[in-house]
Structure formats: structure tokens, C-alpha cells
Design a protein around this motif. Sequence first.
Motif, mmCIF file in Angstrom:
data_model
loop_
_atom_site.group_PDB
_atom_site.id
_atom_site.type_symbol
_atom_site.label_atom_id
_atom_site.label_comp_id
_atom_site.label_asym_id
_atom_site.label_seq_id
_atom_site.Cartn_x
_atom_site.Cartn_y
_atom_site.Cartn_z
ATOM 1 N N UNK A 230 0.879 -1.181 0.000
ATOM 2 C CA UNK A 230 0.000 0.000 0.000
ATOM 3 C C UNK A 230 0.914 1.229 0.000
ATOM 4 N N UNK A 231 0.844 2.009 -1.072
ATOM 5 C CA UNK A 231 1.830 3.086 -1.246
ATOM 6 C C UNK A 231 1.636 4.247 -0.262
ATOM 7 N N UNK A 232 0.365 4.542 0.054
ATOM 8 C CA UNK A 232 0.098 5.735 0.884
ATOM 9 C C UNK A 232 -0.822 5.350 2.035
ATOM 10 N N UNK A 233 -0.339 5.527 3.252
ATOM 11 C CA UNK A 233 -1.195 5.319 4.428
ATOM 12 C C UNK A 233 -1.360 6.662 5.130
ATOM 13 N N UNK A 234 -2.625 7.069 5.264
ATOM 14 C CA UNK A 234 -2.900 8.301 6.017
ATOM 15 C C UNK A 234 -3.412 7.885 7.390
ATOM 16 N N UNK A 235 -3.022 8.620 8.404
ATOM 17 C CA UNK A 235 -3.526 8.323 9.747
ATOM 18 C C UNK A 235 -3.865 9.614 10.454
ATOM 19 N N UNK A 236 -4.552 9.471 11.576
ATOM 20 C CA UNK A 236 -4.816 10.667 12.366
ATOM 21 C C UNK A 236 -4.199 10.515 13.745
ATOM 22 N N UNK A 237 -3.866 11.641 14.328
ATOM 23 C CA UNK A 237 -3.340 11.665 15.704
ATOM 24 C C UNK A 237 -4.420 12.185 16.646
ATOM 25 N N UNK A 238 -5.636 12.356 16.096
ATOM 26 C CA UNK A 238 -6.710 13.035 16.832
ATOM 27 C C UNK A 238 -7.726 12.080 17.443
ATOM 28 N N UNK A 239 -7.628 10.812 17.149
ATOM 29 C CA UNK A 239 -8.652 9.872 17.645
ATOM 30 C C UNK A 239 -8.006 8.963 18.694
ATOM 31 N N UNK A 240 -7.643 7.719 18.329
ATOM 32 C CA UNK A 240 -7.053 6.835 19.351
ATOM 33 C C UNK A 240 -5.783 7.435 19.964
ATOM 34 N N UNK A 241 -5.027 8.169 19.174
ATOM 35 C CA UNK A 241 -3.782 8.754 19.687
ATOM 36 C C UNK A 241 -4.080 9.840 20.728
ATOM 37 N N UNK A 242 -5.267 10.420 20.647
ATOM 38 C CA UNK A 242 -5.751 11.267 21.736
ATOM 39 C C UNK A 242 -5.349 12.730 21.693
ATOM 40 N N UNK A 243 -4.701 13.179 20.619
ATOM 41 C CA UNK A 243 -4.218 14.569 20.630
ATOM 42 C C UNK A 243 -4.798 15.320 19.413
ATOM 43 N N UNK A 244 -3.997 15.577 18.430
ATOM 44 C CA UNK A 244 -4.420 16.329 17.252
ATOM 45 C C UNK A 244 -3.398 16.135 16.147
ATOM 46 N N UNK A 245 -3.867 15.985 14.921
ATOM 47 C CA UNK A 245 -2.936 15.934 13.800
ATOM 48 C C UNK A 245 -3.218 14.763 12.879
ATOM 49 N N UNK A 246 -2.492 14.743 11.776
ATOM 50 C CA UNK A 246 -2.600 13.643 10.826
ATOM 51 C C UNK A 246 -1.222 13.360 10.268
ATOM 52 N N UNK A 247 -1.093 12.263 9.545
ATOM 53 C CA UNK A 247 0.204 11.977 8.929
ATOM 54 C C UNK A 247 0.017 11.135 7.686
ATOM 55 N N UNK A 248 1.053 11.198 6.859
ATOM 56 C CA UNK A 248 1.099 10.369 5.660
ATOM 57 C C UNK A 248 2.334 9.497 5.809
ATOM 58 N N UNK A 249 2.153 8.194 5.700
ATOM 59 C CA UNK A 249 3.293 7.279 5.790
ATOM 60 C C UNK A 249 3.459 6.605 4.438
ATOM 61 N N UNK A 250 4.681 6.577 3.947
ATOM 62 C CA UNK A 250 4.948 5.984 2.628
ATOM 63 C C UNK A 250 6.428 6.063 2.318
ATOM 64 N N UNK A 251 6.721 6.312 1.037
ATOM 65 C CA UNK A 251 8.138 6.320 0.643
ATOM 66 C C UNK A 251 8.789 7.655 0.988
ATOM 67 N N UNK A 252 10.109 7.646 0.942
ATOM 68 C CA UNK A 252 10.881 8.870 1.196
ATOM 69 C C UNK A 252 10.575 9.920 0.121
ATOM 70 N N UNK A 253 10.445 9.484 -1.142
ATOM 71 C CA UNK A 253 10.189 10.497 -2.183
ATOM 72 C C UNK A 253 8.780 11.074 -2.064
ATOM 73 N N UNK A 254 7.812 10.275 -1.574
ATOM 74 C CA UNK A 254 6.471 10.835 -1.324
ATOM 75 C C UNK A 254 6.584 11.930 -0.261
ATOM 76 N N UNK A 255 7.299 11.635 0.816
ATOM 77 C CA UNK A 255 7.455 12.624 1.898
ATOM 78 C C UNK A 255 8.077 13.924 1.373
ATOM 79 N N UNK A 256 9.145 13.763 0.601
ATOM 80 C CA UNK A 256 9.839 14.966 0.122
ATOM 81 C C UNK A 256 8.985 15.762 -0.862
ATOM 82 N N UNK A 257 8.233 15.043 -1.692
ATOM 83 C CA UNK A 257 7.347 15.724 -2.636
ATOM 84 C C UNK A 257 6.303 16.540 -1.876
ATOM 85 N N UNK A 258 5.701 15.911 -0.856
ATOM 86 C CA UNK A 258 4.656 16.601 -0.083
ATOM 87 C C UNK A 258 5.210 17.831 0.621
#
Length: 391
Positions: A230-258
Motif C-alpha cells: 500500500x503506497x500511501x497510508x494516512x492516519x490521524x493523531x486526533x482519535x485513538x492517539x488522543x491529541x491532534x494531527x494527521x500523517x502520511x506514511x509511505x516512501x521517502x520520495x512521497x514525503x519529500x514531494x509533499x
Amino acid sequence: MRDLVHLAQELENWRNAGTYQSLTILNSEQGSQVEIGNQPSIQLSSNNYLGLTSHPAMKQAAIEAIEEWGVGTGSVRTIAGTFSLHEQLEHELASFKQTEAALVFQSGFTANVGVLASILDERDVVISDELNHASIIDGIRLTKAAKRIYRHVDLGDLERALQENQQARIRLVVTDGVFSMDGDIAPLPEIVEQCEKYGAIIMVDDAHASGVLGRQGRGTVDHFGLHGRVAIQVGTLSKAIGVLGGYVAGSQHLREYLIHRARPFLFSTSHPPSVTASCLKAIQLLQTEEHHIEKLWENTAFFKQGLLQLGFDIGVSKTPITPIMIGNEALAVQMSARLFKEGVYAKAIVYPTVSRGNARIRTIVTAQHSIEELEKGIEMFAKVGKELEII
Ligand code: PMP
């Protein structure tokens, strides 16, 4: 001064139809019971799956971060607002998700919008489940790519969409991992197989699976053993994690592009250090205090069983998200109000959050609820359900 009178008229229409809902004001921290007005209520409507919003170690991490780093960052990430804490969190998230890299956004909403609006262009197509979250829908509205919506978890329709779009440079299939209003889980192994057959890329929004499904709450990709597929996993930090925020997990080039192109990342100030530090603590707690997730699933089974025995329709849920299907909007709002009078806070969900005629009370139990609290909840659902002739 000319005023927006048409809005007042619309509000009046909603009041007359019984679908107007005021904001609920909490006078306490989030928890299994909350104070609303002066009344204690059993909280069945938060996304605080593991009870981490008030975990002492989470609070302590935030306090220490404020002492050391201050209360704000004073800049967007790309100018002067990236602290070592942000990078540390991204490192931990990537390792937790078993991806090369991760990038944190201000919310899950902006993570979805940031990715979808930036990575595709006119040559591409995005293929999306009809019940995907609003932030995916809005992200798709902002992309230049063509869009094709497939029927909810309908693999036949998904395959047709993939076949119809073989000429596109990129076919991006996007799905929620767990659907937020029904609590069903996407058939990810089958979706992955089809995507591999047609050379499509997959994006999963795991907002309601992070901290809930998979080993130590690593999400649906982990739950189904689909790492690396799965190339792109989006998650949130606002629900089970209990705080606020989101993230994208994937390849290094996806991160740098974003980092260079995702507009919410580029043009909105980064998380305060306290937020980042408590998110870091949460990722650690998921791996050291596994009993929270165990309790969440025990509570889920107990509560669902109680509702089913009473004869409520809880739809297709397979997760702690448990909708009590009502249909009629005014009746759902009325039921929620009656439950509140009985000391149970369970919010009615109506259009536009769900489609018309599909109103429901959506409940989410958490790891913090005691069996006694859940028993009281079930008892009040029985009382109000009978009174309103829903069961
Ligand atoms: N995706 C899904 C499936 C959601 O349910 C939500 C929260 N409603 C989001 C994304 C947005 O997450 P956040 O609240 O962190 O913006």
C-alpha cells in the motif's frame, strides 16, 4: 448593512424539521463520563478510543514540552517551524507503520487534502469509494485528475473503474480503512490484488484504524499483513492517539514531494511542541500498554451484544464504531435528546454527515468505559428505544 438573511431562513427550516442540533458543550476533560451543562453523562460519542486524551503520561509529556520548547512554533514547517520533535515523531510513525518515511500534518483532514490535491494531475484518475470521508472528497475536488466513484466496497464496480481507466498515467485507488459512519472494514486484501492486477496505486485512510486495528494498533495494512503493498497510508493523531494531527506514511520520495507541494503543509503553521510531544508519548504507549486496545475490543463486544439482544439494527459494523440505525432524521435527533435526559450522551448523525434517510445514533465505546457504565448505556437505549417504538 445587508445581512445574510437567507442563512437565518435556512436555520429556521432546520428547526421546524427537528434536525437542528446545537453544539454540545463539555465542562470537563474527555472521558468515559463527561460533564455537559451541570449533568454528568456517559460519553458514547467521542473518538477517544483508548482514553489517551487524559492519560497522565500524555499530560506530563505536554507539560514538559511546553517548559522546554514554549507553546507555539512561530512558523510553518518549511520556513522556521520544524523542531527536532517533529522529525522525531515522523521517525517513530514511519517505524510504527513499517514505511520508509512519514510526514505530519495539522490534522487528518489536511493530510488527506494535502496528498490528494498535490500528487496527481490531468493525466491521472482517482478512484474512490462512495463512503470515503469528507476530507477525501474535498481533496478530490481540488485535484486536476479525473474522478470515478465506485459503489461502497463493491469489488466488481472497482474492477470496472480500473478497466475503464487503463489509459490514465496513474490510477490512484483511495479507501477508508475503517468507514467512519458504519464501522465496517475495507476489504483491503482484495482491493490490493485488483490494484496490483491493473497497476494502480493504493491510498488508505486509517483514521479509525490507527490505535485500534492491527498489532499494537498499527492499522489495517498491518491487520491484513499487507506491508509494502500500500503506497500511501494516512492516519490521524486526533482519535485513538488522543491529541491532534494527521500523517502520511509511505516512501521517502512521497514525503519529500509533499514537503514541497502539499499546500496545508506549506501554508499553515506547524503543531505546537506540546501536541507533538504527547503524540510521541502515545506511539510509545501503544507499544508498552497493550491492555488499552484489549479492553477497547472487550468493551466493544459487550456493548454490541447488548444492543443486538435488544433488537437494534447496528448495521455492518465490525469495529468499535457502532451505529444504531434509525433512518428518520427527526427521530434520531429526538432519541439522542431523550438519551441525554437519561444521562447518556450519544449524538445523532444526520445529513450531510450521512445521506438523507440514513440518520443514526453513532456510538463509540472506549477502553475507559467500565462494564457498569456500558450496562447503564444499554439499559437507557432499551428504555428510550421502546418509548420511541424503535424496538
Ligand atoms: N478520515 C476519516 C475517515 C475520519 O473519520 C476523520 C475524522 N472525522 C478524518 C479523516 C479527519 O481526521 P482529523 O479529525 O484528524 O482531521
